[in-house]
Design an enzyme around this catalytic site. Structure first.
Site, short mmCIF file in Angstrom:
data_model
loop_
_atom_site.label_atom_id
_atom_site.label_comp_id
_atom_site.label_asym_id
_atom_site.label_seq_id
_atom_site.Cartn_x
_atom_site.Cartn_y
_atom_site.Cartn_z
N LYS A 49 -6.86 -8.19 -2.90
CA LYS A 49 -7.70 -8.08 -1.13
C LYS A 49 -7.18 -7.09 -0.45
O LYS A 49 -6.11 -6.83 -0.89
CB LYS A 49 -8.00 -9.74 -1.10
CG LYS A 49 -8.59 -11.29 -1.03
CD LYS A 49 -8.64 -11.83 -0.59
CE LYS A 49 -9.94 -12.62 -0.86
NZ LYS A 49 -9.36 -13.93 -0.21
N ARG B 126 -7.70 -17.62 -7.91
CA ARG B 126 -9.36 -17.56 -8.26
C ARG B 126 -9.31 -15.51 -7.93
O ARG B 126 -8.64 -15.28 -6.86
CB ARG B 126 -10.03 -17.77 -6.81
CG ARG B 126 -11.83 -17.40 -6.69
CD ARG B 126 -12.03 -17.90 -5.59
NE ARG B 126 -13.39 -16.90 -5.36
CZ ARG B 126 -13.33 -15.53 -5.32
NH1 ARG B 126 -13.34 -15.03 -5.40
NH2 ARG B 126 -15.12 -15.72 -4.99
#
Ligand SMILES: Nc1nc2ncc(COP(=O)(O)O)nc2c(=O)[nH]1
Length: 287
Positions: free
Chosen positions: A228, A267
């Site tokens: 991210k 995840r």
């Protein structure tokens, strides 16, 4: 490439998931615009191949998504979303994968469960679709309840907190109570702070440093840091953010921190990196 021959149905159930360590949920985005791997697995064959790779790399769960959830992502019609992911879910379930389906749509979630998906992973947060709690209550499947304000189109503008940890916990508590009031059993619910969803880098770091506050809600916790933007910013050279495909070591470091804090699952895109990080934490903790 020809579809792999699945000799016998080795379908798994959630009871087959390992216990005693943080689980790794491998990301399979069957979309054309996810930020780090968009478009690579849009065809069914390519998606199944990648899903099997994740499985054989050690993914405990495969998270299959047909709609990009990044800021500004375009809405995908549920019928198109289902068309993309159902054949993938069916084949991977037969191959023995435990599958979560990353969807905000009740129709897709229902079809995915019928196709063999085990878990619903819904990133809608406070803007969940009408009928989702009822579907989860009716089917009894585990449900990832993630914190998000607003939608993919406007969540960036909602990233304003006086105390991000306290406010995210409070909004997650309210959301959880809404789902329980509609018949969802508390043990079905997996909580996720929704890193990057209506949160900036500082909000993400504050939440990662206070996972215990999230865990006090009394549910399994899932975190999604993989590749991210806040990791890219951390590793920037001057003003140039580190590119997404070069953020896997930093992602594995966040996995180690989460595993040390006993999160239920992480995840990630790079399954091996996080499986290794969890092994290190296990070894470290046993000496
Ligand atoms: N539960 C959960 N699901 C998610 N789905 C997509 C993304 C966005 O990342 P991607 O575009 O790499 O899938 N992040 C999360 C997350 O943090 N938690």
């Amino acid at each position: 490439s020809p579809l792999p021959v699945i000799r016998k149905s080795s379908k798994k159930t959630l009871a087959d998931l390992p216990t005693g360590r943080t689980l790794v949920m491998g990301i399979l985005n069957v979309t054309e615009d996810s930020f780090s791997d968009g478009g690579k697995y849009l065809s069914t064959d390519a998606a199944i191949d990648q899903g099997l790779k994740l499985l054989y790399s050690g993914a405990d769960i495969i998270d299959v998504g047909g709609e990009s959830t990044r800021p500004g992502a375009r809405d995908v019609d549920p019928a198109l979303e289902s068309e993309r992911i159902l054949p993938v879910i069916e084949t991977l379930a037969k191959a023995g994968a435990v599958i979560s389906v990353d969807t905000m749509h009740v129709s897709t979630a229902r079809a995915a469960i019928e196709a063999g998906a085990h878990i619903i992973n819904d990133v809608s947060g406070l803007t969940y679709e009408e009928g989702m709690p009822e579907l989860i209550a009716e089917t009894g499947v585990p449900y990832v309840l993630m914190h998000r304000r607003g939608t993919a189109q406007n969540m960036v503008s909602e990233a304003n907190y006086a105390d991000v940890v306290a406010e995210v916990v409070q909004e997650l508590r309210q959301l959880r109570d809404e789902f329980v009031a509609k018949g969802v059993a508390p043990e079905q619910i997996i909580i996720d702070p929704g890193l990057g969803f209506a949160k900036d880098a500082q909000h993400n770091w504050a939440l990662l440093a206070n996972l215990s506050a999230i865990e006090e809600l009394g549910h399994r916790v899932l975190i999604g840091t993989s590749r991210k933007r806040f990791l890219g910013e951390l590793l920037a050279e001057g003003s140039k953010s580190r590119e997404p495909l070069a953020r896997d070591a930093a992602t594995a470091a966040t996995t180690a921190l989460g595993a040390r804090d006993k999160v239920w699952a992480v995840r990630v895109h790079d399954v091996v990196g996080s499986r290794d990080a969890i092994e290190v934490v296990q070894a470290y903790g046993s000496h």
